[in-house]
Design a protein around this motif. Sequence first.
Motif, PDB file in Angstrom:
ATOM      1  N   PRO A 132     -12.613  12.450  15.565  1.00  0.00           N
ATOM      2  CA  PRO A 132     -12.361  11.241  16.350  1.00  0.00           C
ATOM      3  C   PRO A 132     -13.325  10.094  16.051  1.00  0.00           C
ATOM      4  CG  PRO A 132     -12.098  13.168  17.736  1.00  0.00           C
ATOM      5  CD  PRO A 132     -12.621  13.664  16.426  1.00  0.00           C
ATOM      6  N   ALA A 133     -14.600  10.396  15.809  1.00  0.00           N
ATOM      7  CA  ALA A 133     -15.551   9.326  15.490  1.00  0.00           C
ATOM      8  C   ALA A 133     -15.191   8.661  14.169  1.00  0.00           C
ATOM      9  CB  ALA A 133     -16.974   9.886  15.433  1.00  0.00           C
ATOM     10  N   THR A 134     -14.740   9.456  13.204  1.00  0.00           N
ATOM     11  CA  THR A 134     -14.334   8.917  11.912  1.00  0.00           C
ATOM     12  C   THR A 134     -13.101   8.030  12.064  1.00  0.00           C
ATOM     13  OG1 THR A 134     -15.217  10.882  10.829  1.00  0.00           O
ATOM     14  CG2 THR A 134     -13.698   9.534   9.550  1.00  0.00           C
ATOM     15  N   ILE A 135     -12.170   8.437  12.916  1.00  0.00           N
ATOM     16  CA  ILE A 135     -10.990   7.609  13.170  1.00  0.00           C
ATOM     17  C   ILE A 135     -11.414   6.250  13.724  1.00  0.00           C
ATOM     18  CG2 ILE A 135      -8.914   7.348  14.578  1.00  0.00           C
ATOM     19  CD1 ILE A 135      -8.516  10.366  14.397  1.00  0.00           C
ATOM     20  N   GLY A 136     -12.305   6.267  14.684  1.00  0.00           N
ATOM     21  CA  GLY A 136     -12.775   5.012  15.267  1.00  0.00           C
ATOM     22  C   GLY A 136     -13.437   4.107  14.243  1.00  0.00           C
ATOM     23  N   ILE A 137     -14.257   4.687  13.377  1.00  0.00           N
ATOM     24  CA  ILE A 137     -14.907   3.906  12.321  1.00  0.00           C
ATOM     25  C   ILE A 137     -13.858   3.286  11.409  1.00  0.00           C
ATOM     26  CG2 ILE A 137     -16.347   4.091  10.254  1.00  0.00           C
ATOM     27  CD1 ILE A 137     -17.915   6.313  11.806  1.00  0.00           C
ATOM     28  N   ALA A 138     -12.851   4.073  11.035  1.00  0.00           N
ATOM     29  CA  ALA A 138     -11.809   3.581  10.130  1.00  0.00           C
ATOM     30  C   ALA A 138     -11.023   2.442  10.751  1.00  0.00           C
ATOM     31  CB  ALA A 138     -10.874   4.720   9.749  1.00  0.00           C
ATOM     32  N   LEU A 139     -10.689   2.556  12.026  1.00  0.00           N
ATOM     33  CA  LEU A 139      -9.940   1.495  12.700  1.00  0.00           C
ATOM     34  C   LEU A 139     -10.732   0.188  12.707  1.00  0.00           C
ATOM     35  CD1 LEU A 139      -8.472   3.459  15.739  1.00  0.00           C
ATOM     36  CD2 LEU A 139      -7.197   2.593  13.760  1.00  0.00           C
ATOM     37  N   ARG A 140     -12.030   0.301  12.906  1.00  0.00           N
ATOM     38  CA  ARG A 140     -12.856  -0.901  12.934  1.00  0.00           C
ATOM     39  C   ARG A 140     -13.064  -1.479  11.534  1.00  0.00           C
ATOM     40  NH1 ARG A 140     -15.342   2.481  16.724  1.00  0.00           N
ATOM     41  NH2 ARG A 140     -16.943   3.168  15.240  1.00  0.00           N
ATOM     42  N   ALA A 141     -13.006  -0.622  10.519  1.00  0.00           N
ATOM     43  CA  ALA A 141     -13.312  -1.059   9.164  1.00  0.00           C
ATOM     44  C   ALA A 141     -12.102  -1.562   8.394  1.00  0.00           C
ATOM     45  CB  ALA A 141     -13.947   0.098   8.385  1.00  0.00           C
ATOM     46  N   LYS A 142     -10.892  -1.165   8.788  1.00  0.00           N
ATOM     47  CA  LYS A 142      -9.713  -1.448   7.954  1.00  0.00           C
ATOM     48  C   LYS A 142      -9.466  -2.942   7.790  1.00  0.00           C
ATOM     49  CE  LYS A 142      -5.977  -0.641   5.559  1.00  0.00           C
ATOM     50  NZ  LYS A 142      -6.260  -1.667   4.534  1.00  0.00           N
ATOM     51  N   LYS A 143      -9.399  -3.360   6.537  1.00  0.00           N
ATOM     52  CA  LYS A 143      -9.086  -4.740   6.217  1.00  0.00           C
ATOM     53  C   LYS A 143      -7.568  -4.912   6.185  1.00  0.00           C
ATOM     54  CE  LYS A 143     -11.572  -6.689   3.034  1.00  0.00           C
ATOM     55  NZ  LYS A 143     -12.117  -7.057   1.686  1.00  0.00           N
ATOM     56  N   GLY A 144      -7.070  -6.004   6.780  1.00  0.00           N
ATOM     57  CA  GLY A 144      -5.646  -6.273   6.806  1.00  0.00           C
ATOM     58  C   GLY A 144      -5.202  -7.087   5.612  1.00  0.00           C
ATOM     59  N   PRO A 145      -3.882  -7.305   5.502  1.00  0.00           N
ATOM     60  CA  PRO A 145      -2.848  -7.035   6.509  1.00  0.00           C
ATOM     61  C   PRO A 145      -2.382  -5.582   6.606  1.00  0.00           C
ATOM     62  CG  PRO A 145      -1.837  -7.981   4.574  1.00  0.00           C
ATOM     63  CD  PRO A 145      -3.315  -8.004   4.320  1.00  0.00           C
ATOM     64  N   GLY A 146      -2.776  -4.736   5.667  1.00  0.00           N
ATOM     65  CA  GLY A 146      -2.400  -3.331   5.761  1.00  0.00           C
ATOM     66  C   GLY A 146      -2.932  -2.695   7.028  1.00  0.00           C
ATOM     67  N   LYS A 147      -2.181  -1.745   7.571  1.00  0.00           N
ATOM     68  CA  LYS A 147      -2.519  -1.127   8.841  1.00  0.00           C
ATOM     69  C   LYS A 147      -2.737   0.375   8.686  1.00  0.00           C
ATOM     70  CE  LYS A 147      -1.607  -4.853  11.429  1.00  0.00           C
ATOM     71  NZ  LYS A 147      -2.634  -5.539  12.245  1.00  0.00           N
ATOM     72  N   ILE A 148      -3.462   0.949   9.609  1.00  0.00           N
ATOM     73  CA  ILE A 148      -3.509   2.398   9.761  1.00  0.00           C
ATOM     74  C   ILE A 148      -2.386   2.787  10.713  1.00  0.00           C
ATOM     75  CG2 ILE A 148      -4.842   4.346  10.663  1.00  0.00           C
ATOM     76  CD1 ILE A 148      -7.369   2.903   9.753  1.00  0.00           C
ATOM     77  N   PHE A 149      -1.572   3.744  10.300  1.00  0.00           N
ATOM     78  CA  PHE A 149      -0.441   4.165  11.125  1.00  0.00           C
ATOM     79  C   PHE A 149      -0.414   5.684  11.218  1.00  0.00           C
ATOM     80  CE2 PHE A 149       1.118   3.824   6.784  1.00  0.00           C
ATOM     81  CZ  PHE A 149       1.820   5.008   6.611  1.00  0.00           C
ATOM     82  N   LEU A 150       0.412   6.199  12.122  1.00  0.00           N
ATOM     83  CA  LEU A 150       0.432   7.629  12.400  1.00  0.00           C
ATOM     84  C   LEU A 150       1.488   8.351  11.573  1.00  0.00           C
ATOM     85  CD1 LEU A 150       0.100   7.515  16.296  1.00  0.00           C
ATOM     86  CD2 LEU A 150      -1.718   7.767  14.588  1.00  0.00           C
ATOM     87  N   VAL A 151       1.115   9.524  11.094  1.00  0.00           N
ATOM     88  CA  VAL A 151       2.059  10.465  10.493  1.00  0.00           C
ATOM     89  C   VAL A 151       1.783  11.830  11.122  1.00  0.00           C
ATOM     90  CG1 VAL A 151       2.249   9.253   8.292  1.00  0.00           C
ATOM     91  CG2 VAL A 151       0.522  11.045   8.558  1.00  0.00           C
ATOM     92  N   THR A 152       2.789  12.692  11.103  1.00  0.00           N
ATOM     93  CA  THR A 152       2.542  14.038  11.629  1.00  0.00           C
ATOM     94  C   THR A 152       2.173  15.029  10.536  1.00  0.00           C
ATOM     95  OG1 THR A 152       4.873  14.706  11.468  1.00  0.00           O
ATOM     96  CG2 THR A 152       4.137  13.676  13.542  1.00  0.00           C
TER      97      THR A 152
END
Length: 388
Positions: A256-276
């Motif tokens: 979870p901490a890594t996810i939070g770091i990635a969300l804050r770091a991601k440069k747009g316009p590309g997005k982080i999205f969910l897959v199963t």
Amino acid sequence: MSGPFAIRGATIFDSEVWHEDAALIIRDGTIEAVVARGKVPAGTEIIDAGGGLLAPGFVDVQVNGGGGVMFNDRPDAETIRTICRAHAPFGTTALLPTLITDTPEITAQAIAAGAEATGRKIPGFLGLHLEGPHLSIARKGAHDPALIRPMSEADAAALIAARVRLPVLLTTVAPETVAAWQIANLTAGGVVVSLGHSDAGYALAATAAEAGASMVTHLFNAMSQIGNREPGLVGAALDAGALSCGLIADGIHVDPATIGIALRAKKGPGKIFLVTDAMATIGTDMTSFTLNGRTIRRENGRLTLEDGTLAGADLDMISAVRFMHREIGVELGEALRMASLYPAQSIGQGNRHGRFSPGAAANIVHLSDGLDVRGVWIEGDKVFEAAP
């Protein structure tokens, strides 16, 4: 139900705006409008949702199986139907059945199955994801190394020909086994190229993105990581605005901490999205299954090979949404976009999927206040209703 009909009695999230005291109007399988509760046209059939939330149906671009079947084991149209049906109760209204690295014969069967599913208009089927075989053995994960190989000119030509038969074709490749000019040719032919199962450094990954790769498969998993002198594929994924990134949000594949770091770091316009990255277990109580002749065991939310290697995920989309909202602290609307609009946009389907706008597919998930799935519609037809 082809409509026109209206659903009211729930908060409506159209992917951008929250609507209270409003109604969602559906006609001929598409969204016609979101209107004030009292503005529903006379003569329109009305469904009262009885509370909760209406949101665009979820879009999953990486689904290996469900309902007790793996796409690899039986790559035909009925397997696609079974997988789509298995994921609908969890809010997924459009998905890409995903073929894990296999033989050329199985790959050809999968493409033929996708073409048949397209012709038969199987509800929930959006196209195919071919994850491999052009990957890195160094980052093979659960893929059979005996089946991994570089991409030939014939392989690329077959993918471009397959794209003509499918609404969407996504393929995961490693840039060390697929040249930049091949990626450029694939994208020019309408194939969506994702980078994954790769040990590539930052520069090579950035070159692949410049050539047309637009996505990264299950961020952080089976790829080179960020280092102090070599940012790796993870670094390129976060730093390149052209790349969107799939994420397996189960608390097992990525901390979870890594996810939070990635969300804050991601440069747009590309997005982080969910897959199963879901396997055959979804919608079943099965405790094991096989992939390429190897046993995969299900235990405590994990799917693993005998040596402990993670092999896909025991995850459904609404669980991923809840995880992002409750455990990571992502605002609910953004968590819903990560499961619907952003994945749709990543494969060029953002106008028709992941939003309630005029002309979009009437793919709808009805959620309770506790984020349990109460009902699901695909192109205006109700395909799931929770027991009272």
